[in-house]
Design an enzyme around this catalytic site. Structure first.
Site, PDB file in Angstrom:
ATOM      1  N   LYS A 134       2.421  -3.438   7.177  1.00 25.24           N
ATOM      2  CA  LYS A 134       2.672  -3.620   5.735  1.00 25.24           C
ATOM      3  C   LYS A 134       4.109  -3.184   5.403  1.00 25.24           C
ATOM      4  CE  LYS A 134       0.179  -4.739   2.895  1.00 25.24           C
ATOM      5  NZ  LYS A 134      -0.196  -6.088   2.363  1.00 25.24           N
ATOM      6  N   TYR A 169      -1.652  -0.683  10.913  1.00 24.02           N
ATOM      7  CA  TYR A 169      -1.781  -1.375   9.617  1.00 24.02           C
ATOM      8  C   TYR A 169      -0.620  -1.021   8.706  1.00 24.02           C
ATOM      9  CZ  TYR A 169      -3.236  -1.857   4.731  1.00 24.02           C
ATOM     10  OH  TYR A 169      -3.262  -2.132   3.387  1.00 24.02           O
ATOM     11  N   THR A 214       0.822  -1.213   0.000  1.00 26.28           N
ATOM     12  CA  THR A 214       0.000   0.000   0.000  1.00 26.28           C
ATOM     13  C   THR A 214       0.855   1.261   0.000  1.00 26.28           C
ATOM     14  OG1 THR A 214      -1.443   1.290   1.467  1.00 26.28           O
ATOM     15  CG2 THR A 214      -0.096  -0.350   2.523  1.00 26.28           C
ATOM     16  N   ASP A 215       0.285   2.357  -0.484  1.00 25.00           N
ATOM     17  CA  ASP A 215       0.989   3.644  -0.407  1.00 25.00           C
ATOM     18  C   ASP A 215       1.062   4.160   1.034  1.00 25.00           C
ATOM     19  OD1 ASP A 215      -1.684   4.358  -0.067  1.00 25.00           O
ATOM     20  OD2 ASP A 215      -1.733   5.833  -1.686  1.00 25.00           O
ATOM     21  N   GLU A 216       0.301   3.530   1.940  1.00 29.60           N
ATOM     22  CA  GLU A 216       0.304   4.013   3.327  1.00 29.60           C
ATOM     23  C   GLU A 216       1.652   3.786   4.013  1.00 29.60           C
ATOM     24  OE1 GLU A 216      -3.242   3.278   5.618  1.00 29.60           O
ATOM     25  OE2 GLU A 216      -4.411   2.920   3.804  1.00 29.60           O
TER      26      GLU A 216
HETATM   27  P1  NAD Z   1      -9.490  -7.638   2.094  1.00 24.62           P
HETATM   28  O1  NAD Z   1      -9.500  -7.353   3.563  1.00 24.62           O
HETATM   29  O2  NAD Z   1     -10.711  -7.376   1.309  1.00 24.62           O
HETATM   30  O3  NAD Z   1      -9.101  -9.177   1.854  1.00 24.62           O
HETATM   31  C1  NAD Z   1      -8.074  -9.803   2.573  1.00 24.62           C
HETATM   32  C2  NAD Z   1      -8.177 -11.300   2.291  1.00 24.62           C
HETATM   33  O4  NAD Z   1      -7.072 -11.942   2.977  1.00 24.62           O
HETATM   34  C3  NAD Z   1      -9.455 -11.940   2.817  1.00 24.62           C
HETATM   35  O5  NAD Z   1      -9.995 -12.823   1.855  1.00 24.62           O
HETATM   36  C4  NAD Z   1      -9.006 -12.682   4.068  1.00 24.62           C
HETATM   37  O6  NAD Z   1      -9.794 -13.838   4.337  1.00 24.62           O
HETATM   38  C5  NAD Z   1      -7.577 -13.061   3.680  1.00 24.62           C
HETATM   39  N1  NAD Z   1      -6.727 -13.275   4.865  1.00 24.62           N
HETATM   40  C6  NAD Z   1      -6.589 -12.452   5.939  1.00 24.62           C
HETATM   41  N2  NAD Z   1      -5.767 -13.007   6.836  1.00 24.62           N
HETATM   42  C7  NAD Z   1      -5.339 -14.191   6.317  1.00 24.62           C
HETATM   43  C8  NAD Z   1      -4.462 -15.214   6.765  1.00 24.62           C
HETATM   44  N3  NAD Z   1      -3.853 -15.140   7.970  1.00 24.62           N
HETATM   45  N4  NAD Z   1      -4.248 -16.285   5.975  1.00 24.62           N
HETATM   46  C9  NAD Z   1      -4.870 -16.380   4.765  1.00 24.62           C
HETATM   47  N5  NAD Z   1      -5.741 -15.455   4.293  1.00 24.62           N
HETATM   48  C10 NAD Z   1      -5.956 -14.367   5.060  1.00 24.62           C
HETATM   49  O7  NAD Z   1      -8.221  -6.849   1.518  1.00 24.62           O
HETATM   50  P2  NAD Z   1      -8.059  -6.094   0.124  1.00 24.62           P
HETATM   51  O8  NAD Z   1      -8.632  -4.756   0.247  1.00 24.62           O
HETATM   52  O9  NAD Z   1      -8.505  -7.003  -0.960  1.00 24.62           O
HETATM   53  O10 NAD Z   1      -6.474  -5.931   0.072  1.00 24.62           O
HETATM   54  C11 NAD Z   1      -5.651  -6.939  -0.522  1.00 24.62           C
HETATM   55  C12 NAD Z   1      -4.200  -6.523  -0.389  1.00 24.62           C
HETATM   56  O11 NAD Z   1      -4.001  -5.277  -1.039  1.00 24.62           O
HETATM   57  C13 NAD Z   1      -3.725  -6.348   1.039  1.00 24.62           C
HETATM   58  O12 NAD Z   1      -2.417  -6.853   1.152  1.00 24.62           O
HETATM   59  C14 NAD Z   1      -3.749  -4.847   1.251  1.00 24.62           C
HETATM   60  O13 NAD Z   1      -2.797  -4.452   2.207  1.00 24.62           O
HETATM   61  C15 NAD Z   1      -3.409  -4.363  -0.141  1.00 24.62           C
HETATM   62  N6  NAD Z   1      -3.921  -3.027  -0.477  1.00 24.62           N
HETATM   63  C16 NAD Z   1      -5.247  -2.772  -0.429  1.00 24.62           C
HETATM   64  C17 NAD Z   1      -5.739  -1.511  -0.778  1.00 24.62           C
HETATM   65  C18 NAD Z   1      -7.206  -1.184  -0.786  1.00 24.62           C
HETATM   66  O14 NAD Z   1      -7.559  -0.042  -1.086  1.00 24.62           O
HETATM   67  N7  NAD Z   1      -8.093  -2.126  -0.528  1.00 24.62           N
HETATM   68  C19 NAD Z   1      -4.843  -0.494  -1.135  1.00 24.62           C
HETATM   69  C20 NAD Z   1      -3.479  -0.794  -1.154  1.00 24.62           C
HETATM   70  C21 NAD Z   1      -3.034  -2.065  -0.836  1.00 24.62           C
END
Ligand code: NAD
Length: 349
Positions: free
Chosen positions: A161, A157, A132-134
């Site tokens: 990350k 968080y 993430t950009d965070e």
């Molecule tokens: P989300 O919370 O919707 O999904 C996370 C998934 O990971 C879920 O299906 C959950 O069941 C699974 N999970 C969590 N803990 C687990 C574990 N211990 N073992 C196996 N599976 C596990 O998240 P998202 O929004 O789809 O984000 C996906 C990735 O992208 C993350 O790494 C997040 O940091 C990154 N990201 C997200 C955003 C955003 O805007 N949503 C922005 C930048 C980066």
């Protein structure tokens, strides 16, 4: 290709899995199915002979190692994470466990697997670490994060990350594991968990409930349509250089208040409130999130230049598509209402 996707039942991960199956790749989805993981996000592809699912916690090293051994992947797209900032402020423990320890397990299992491959397969293998950009902290009114920006995470968080990003880098530098890291801005689109900002605004607006906005609503995020992010991740996997980091952003900076107003404006047209009021009247300011980063904005020129990536959706077209999806799938909100109501959560990714 045979692709391991972690977190493939989540918001972004499910979009990745759907795309991979639709483009004829074999996928093993490793997902623990926490509160954020929903198998219905994969209804369109679940019966494909190319799709496999393993309900595994990524901190379970033996189970992850078995999955690598039996599936024999050529690519790992690592998305599994605890992803909600508000939850990390309430209780950081699971963020440390999943995001840091889980990433360590994934890197170790990938390294064992990669080390045992024949050299031709070794050179094609990739581990894409999705972040993430965070991790870069917060910006003032001007400037952008680049891949060279120093890490300065402010929430539990973001810190978890950032720690995972450091591990991913070290596994490339120390062991030569072909890791590519990506850092993207806030995603939006279909299937996002209803605790996140856009679904929260939409759900409360159509339910004619107050629309909660933190503080003054001036905090700025750069919004990226989820399918554009998927394009970027797949390009990073196929054309990215091991050891490099790529930022993805949507050139879609909006304050939280602008987001709420944009959604209310569209809903006033297509789903007006009973009684003739505007949805705008439901916007309510609530106590700010502790340590709330003021602004994130990403310079994605490296991904555009080196990967040929473009974000195909401007914010208006992506938002309209997103709103139409949520209005057509009200069950998505209904399933989460009890849990979210109990926790009183609102928020941004
Ligand atoms: P989300 O919370 O919707 O999904 C996370 C998934 O990971 C879920 O299906 C959950 O069941 C699974 N999970 C969590 N803990 C687990 C574990 N211990 N073992 C196996 N599976 C596990 O998240 P998202 O929004 O789809 O984000 C996906 C990735 O992208 C993350 O790494 C997040 O940091 C990154 N990201 C997200 C955003 C955003 O805007 N949503 C922005 C930048 C980066």
């Amino acid at each position: 290709m045979r692709v391991v996707v972690t977190g493939g039942a989540g918001f972004i991960g499910s979009a990745v899995v759907r795309r991979l199956i639709q483009t004829d790749h074999d996928v093993l989805n490793i997902d623990k199915l926490t509160y954020a993981g929903r198998v219905e996000t994969l209804n369109d592809v679940a019966t494909s002979p190319r799709y496999r699912f393993a309900q595994i916690d990524i901190t379970d090293r033996a189970a992850v190692a078995d999955a690598f051994a039996s599936f024999d992947p050529e690519l790992v797209l690592h998305l599994a994470a605890e992803s909600h900032v508000d939850r990390s402020i309430e209780n950081s423990s699971v963020f440390i466990t999943t995001n840091i320890v889980g990433t360590h397990v994934m890197l170790e299992c990938a390294l064992r697997h990669w080390s045992a491959l024949a050299s031709r397969r070794q050179s094609g293998f990739r581990f894409v670490h999705v972040s993430t950009d965070e991790v870069y902290g917060t910006l003032g009114v001007e400037g952008f994060f680049s891949e060279d920006s120093a890490f300065a995470p402010n929430s539990p968080y973001a810190a978890s990350k950032a720690a995972a990003d450091h591990l991913a880098r070290a596994w490339y530098q120390t062991y030569g594991l072909p890791v590519i890291a990506t850092n993207c801005s806030n995603n939006y689109g279909p299937w996002q968990h209803p605790e996140k900002l856009l679904p929260t605004i939409l759900r409360n607006a159509v339910s004619e409930l107050p629309i909660p906005i933190y503080g003054t609503g001036d905090n700025v995020r750069d919004w990226l349509f989820v399918e554009d992010h998927v394009d970027g991740l797949l390009l990073a996997a196929s054309a990215g250089r091991p050891g490099e980091r790529y930022n993805f952003g949507g050139d879609g900076e909006r304050s939280n208040l602008q987001i709420a107003r944009a959604i209310c404006g569209i809903l006033d047209e297509i789903c007006p409130r009973t009684g003739g009021q505007s949805h705008l009247d439901a916007i309510t300011f609530v106590a700010d999130r502790p340590g709330h980063d003021f602004r994130y904005a990403v310079d994605a020129s490296k991904a555009k230049r080196e990967l040929g990536w473009v974000s195909a959706h401007d914010f208006e077209s992506g938002l309209t598509r997103t709103i139409q999806w949520y209005l057509s799938n009200p069950i998505w909100f209904a399933r989460s209402d009890n849990e979210l109501g109990r926790r009183g959560l609102i928020g941004e990714p």
